[in-house]
Design an enzyme around this catalytic site. Structure first.
Site, PDB file in Angstrom:
ATOM      1  N   ARG A  29       0.805  -1.221   0.000  1.00 37.85           N
ATOM      2  CA  ARG A  29       0.000   0.000   0.000  1.00 37.85           C
ATOM      3  C   ARG A  29       0.837   1.270   0.000  1.00 37.85           C
ATOM      4  NH1 ARG A  29      -2.728  -4.115   2.008  1.00 37.85           N
ATOM      5  NH2 ARG A  29      -1.862  -3.959   4.081  1.00 37.85           N
ATOM      6  N   GLU A  34       6.469 -11.817  14.651  1.00 43.04           N
ATOM      7  CA  GLU A  34       6.148 -12.617  15.827  1.00 43.04           C
ATOM      8  C   GLU A  34       6.135 -14.113  15.519  1.00 43.04           C
ATOM      9  OE1 GLU A  34       2.085 -10.736  14.633  1.00 43.04           O
ATOM     10  OE2 GLU A  34       4.166 -10.123  14.575  1.00 43.04           O
TER      11      GLU A  34
END
Length: 184
Positions: A69, A106
């Site tokens: 984006r 993560e």
């Protein structure tokens, strides 16, 4: 996290145009979908206008947009302020010689790349992306740009998820966010 900016009708319109999708991509996440902002001509224009107003007089040489984006919001800003646009992409998407920077997620690692020679030593760079959450991708982009000797002037983002504190990973680099939310 954000720079000084007025809470004007443009920011309110941008905020209203961003769709929230609960439990995506996994339960407990409130996904901030900026693609709905692209359907609202005025909100999209407002976001570009605010960025252009902020950066037009800062002698920015390069607008670096992070995939994907950042490719939507970066080019119109670059055109309006007279800067070149450099895409920062996922691995194996750019032809030619690239430099890369790996970063931790993560659940593993990822990597971003840019063309060798796209950004020169001493150039002033604005990094553009849609959102800052944990800050890993933005941190990697900063490292990539600084490795070639360029200066990151600021990071411009549509959305900031304040409680994830991603801005703390950016080594004190200025961050400008149009709309901030608490809660992932």
């Amino acid at each position: 996290m954000s720079g000084s900016r007025e809470r004007d009708s443009r920011v309110a319109r941008i905020d209203a145009a961003i769709r929230v999708i609960p439990d995506f991509p996994k339960p407990g996440i409130l996904f901030r979908d900026v693609t709905t902002l692209l359907l609202d001509h005025q909100a999209f224009k407002d976001s570009i206008d605010i960025f252009v107003e902020r950066y037009k007089d800062l002698k920015i040489d390069v607008v670096a947009g992070i995939e994907a984006r950042g490719f939507i919001f970066g080019p119109p800003v670059a055109l309006a302020i007279g800067a070149k646009f450099v895409p920062i992409r996922k691995p194996r998407k750019l032809p030619g010689e690239v430099i890369s920077e790996e970063y931790t997620l993560e659940y593993g690692t990822d990597c971003i790349e840019m063309h060798v020679g796209a950004i020169q030593s001493g150039e002033r760079v604005l990094i553009v992306d849609d959102l800052i959450a944990t800050g890993g991708t933005l941190q990697a982009a900063i490292k990539l740009i600084e490795r070639v000797g360029a200066e990151v002037v600021e990071c411009a983002l549509l959305v900031g998820l304040t409680d994830l504190k991603g801005h703390l990973k950016l080594g004190g680099k200025p961050v400008f966010v149009l709309v901030e939310y608490e809660g992932a």
